[in-house]
Design an enzyme around this catalytic site. Structure first.
Site, PDB file in Angstrom:
ATOM      1  N   HIS A 144       0.863  -1.179   0.000  1.00  0.00           N
ATOM      2  CA  HIS A 144       0.000   0.000   0.000  1.00  0.00           C
ATOM      3  C   HIS A 144       0.898   1.226   0.000  1.00  0.00           C
ATOM      4  CE1 HIS A 144      -3.244   2.770   0.848  1.00  0.00           C
ATOM      5  NE2 HIS A 144      -2.573   3.221   1.920  1.00  0.00           N
ATOM      6  N   GLU A 160       0.644   6.000   6.625  1.00  0.00           N
ATOM      7  CA  GLU A 160      -0.736   5.706   6.980  1.00  0.00           C
ATOM      8  C   GLU A 160      -1.702   6.338   5.976  1.00  0.00           C
ATOM      9  OE1 GLU A 160      -1.839   3.815   9.440  1.00  0.00           O
ATOM     10  OE2 GLU A 160       0.180   3.341  10.161  1.00  0.00           O
ATOM     11  N   SER A 161      -2.866   5.728   5.852  1.00  0.00           N
ATOM     12  CA  SER A 161      -3.897   6.273   4.971  1.00  0.00           C
ATOM     13  C   SER A 161      -4.267   7.679   5.418  1.00  0.00           C
ATOM     14  CB  SER A 161      -5.132   5.362   5.007  1.00  0.00           C
ATOM     15  OG  SER A 161      -6.138   5.848   4.163  1.00  0.00           O
ATOM     16  N   GLY A 162      -4.319   8.614   4.467  1.00  0.00           N
ATOM     17  CA  GLY A 162      -4.684   9.978   4.768  1.00  0.00           C
ATOM     18  C   GLY A 162      -3.525  10.888   5.101  1.00  0.00           C
ATOM     19  N   VAL A 163      -2.284  10.379   5.057  1.00  0.00           N
ATOM     20  CA  VAL A 163      -1.131  11.204   5.418  1.00  0.00           C
ATOM     21  C   VAL A 163      -0.765  12.189   4.313  1.00  0.00           C
ATOM     22  CG1 VAL A 163       0.731   9.738   4.509  1.00  0.00           C
ATOM     23  CG2 VAL A 163       1.102  11.059   6.613  1.00  0.00           C
ATOM     24  N   GLY A 164      -1.269  11.930   3.074  1.00  0.00           N
ATOM     25  CA  GLY A 164      -1.019  12.876   1.991  1.00  0.00           C
ATOM     26  C   GLY A 164      -0.159  12.341   0.865  1.00  0.00           C
ATOM     27  N   SER A 166      -1.017  10.651  -1.952  1.00  0.00           N
ATOM     28  CA  SER A 166      -1.571  10.916  -3.285  1.00  0.00           C
ATOM     29  C   SER A 166      -1.509  12.400  -3.627  1.00  0.00           C
ATOM     30  CB  SER A 166      -3.016  10.418  -3.370  1.00  0.00           C
ATOM     31  OG  SER A 166      -3.080   9.013  -3.205  1.00  0.00           O
ATOM     32  N   ASP A 183      -1.876   4.005  -4.523  1.00  0.00           N
ATOM     33  CA  ASP A 183      -2.633   3.183  -3.582  1.00  0.00           C
ATOM     34  C   ASP A 183      -2.122   1.742  -3.515  1.00  0.00           C
ATOM     35  OD1 ASP A 183      -4.690   2.967  -1.614  1.00  0.00           O
ATOM     36  OD2 ASP A 183      -5.801   1.746  -3.040  1.00  0.00           O
ATOM     37  N   GLU A 208      -6.430   8.599  -6.532  1.00  0.00           N
ATOM     38  CA  GLU A 208      -7.581   8.973  -5.699  1.00  0.00           C
ATOM     39  C   GLU A 208      -7.228  10.185  -4.851  1.00  0.00           C
ATOM     40  OE1 GLU A 208     -10.146   7.406  -1.845  1.00  0.00           O
ATOM     41  OE2 GLU A 208      -8.675   6.075  -2.785  1.00  0.00           O
ATOM     42  N   ARG A 249      18.668  14.785  11.172  1.00  0.00           N
ATOM     43  CA  ARG A 249      18.935  16.153  10.743  1.00  0.00           C
ATOM     44  C   ARG A 249      20.209  16.261   9.908  1.00  0.00           C
ATOM     45  NH1 ARG A 249      17.880  20.396  15.495  1.00  0.00           N
ATOM     46  NH2 ARG A 249      17.971  21.748  13.654  1.00  0.00           N
TER      47      ARG A 249
END
Length: 320
Positions: A144, A160-164, A166, A183, A208, A249
């Site tokens: 994924h 994680e899903s929704g982290v940005g 795409s 995806d 998506e 860093r």
């Protein structure tokens, strides 16, 4: 991280190489190829030697086999072909557009072995077929994530899903880079050092975006914005910024992500409002390429600091 080993349909090979079907059994659509090696059955046809013979390989017959078999009597040629076909081989391909003998045709029909013909030379056809099978039958795994090509580097974005992931990929595409997969990324180990990523065909070139829906990158941004496959050179793990966590860093500590037994250089990039992730990933790709060419900015800075500290120590000694 272990992967699966796929099989490839013989029908797909026929279509890929535009092979002429001389004879096909009724179950042609169900025949699967499991070996990436191919074989020229010269020894089997001449001496009938089948010890250590791998019957999972596609058999290739070129000019040498063709003209050798022409020297045999019709009965001997048929018996040799019959023994080969009875071994359970998946298919026979005759190259160079050579004529098909009656004995060969009779033997394949008796044992229901597909007989195919190629106009290509034997060596070039074998090389192309082996390369194709190596890719299709390589150990593989599904991840994924998002795979993009940035300045010639294949960058796999994980998180994680929704982290940005795409959204970052779209920004990279707008900046002239290319999308390989969104995806779902199919990853194949094609050699001891190389991983190749691609998108499942059903969702290829689609991306998506939450709040918008499905976008066809090829149609909106053009053919130059997409690519079907790309080597995976760098993994970037995107995670929500965690207060108090110590992020790298200097870049002296080398991280790797193991995929199918291969260690891929990786970075962890924290995500929070105000950070331009597309630019960060561009710089990461360029920096990774620079390191592969033998230059490390982190090591260069470390050497300068070391020399400066040594100079200060020598100056201190001179004072006493």
């Amino acid at each position: 991280m272990e992967g699966r080993r796929d099989k490839v349909k013989l029908k797909r090979i026929i279509d890929e190489f535009h092979l002429e079907i001389i004879y096909a059994p009724e179950n042609l659509e169900d025949i699967l190829i499991s070996s990436s090696d191919v074989h020229r059955p010269g020894v089997q046809l001449s001496d009938g030697y089948f010890d250590y013979f791998d019957n999972a390989r596609i058999q290739i017959m070129g000019k040498v086999e063709h003209y050798y078999m022409a020297t045999k009597s019709s009965e001997d040629a048929y018996n040799a072909y019959d023994k080969l076909m009875s071994s359970g081989i998946p298919a026979v391909v005759v190259t160079r557009g050579l004529d098909i003998s009656d004995e060969l045709l009779s033997a394949v029909k008796k044992h229901d072995v597909p007989l195919l013909k190629s106009e290509d030379s034997t060596s070039s056809f074998m090389a192309a077929l082996i390369a194709f099978l190596n890719l299709q039958l390589a150990p593989s795994i599904t991840h994924h994530g998002v795979l993009v090509e940035v300045y010639g580097e294949g960058v796999l974005l994980l998180g994680e899903s929704g982290v940005g992931k795409s959204e970052t990929a779209v920004e990279l595409i707008k900046r002239g880079h290319r999308l390989v997969a969104d995806d779902v990324v199919d990853i194949r180990r094609v050699s001891a050092k190389t991983l190749v990523g691609s998108s499942p065909e059903i969702i290829r070139h689609f991306i998506e975006l939450r709040g918008i829906g499905i976008v066809d990158v090829k149609e909106i941004f053009g053919m130059g914005a997409v690519k079907n496959t790309e080597n995976i050179n760098l993994v970037i793990n995107m995670e929500i910024w965690q207060q108090g966590k110590n992020y790298e860093r200097l870049g002296l500590d080398k991280e790797v992500t193991n995929i199918l037994g291969i260690d891929v250089p990786s970075l962890t990039v924290p995500v929070r409002p105000g950070r331009n992730l597309a630019v960060i990933i561009e710089v990461a790709a360029m920096n990774h390429r620079q390191q592969n060419m033998g230059y490390s900015a982190a090591e260069e800075l470390s050497e300068r600091l070391t020399k400066q500290m040594q100079g200060i120590e020598m100056s201190s000694r001179d004072l006493f």
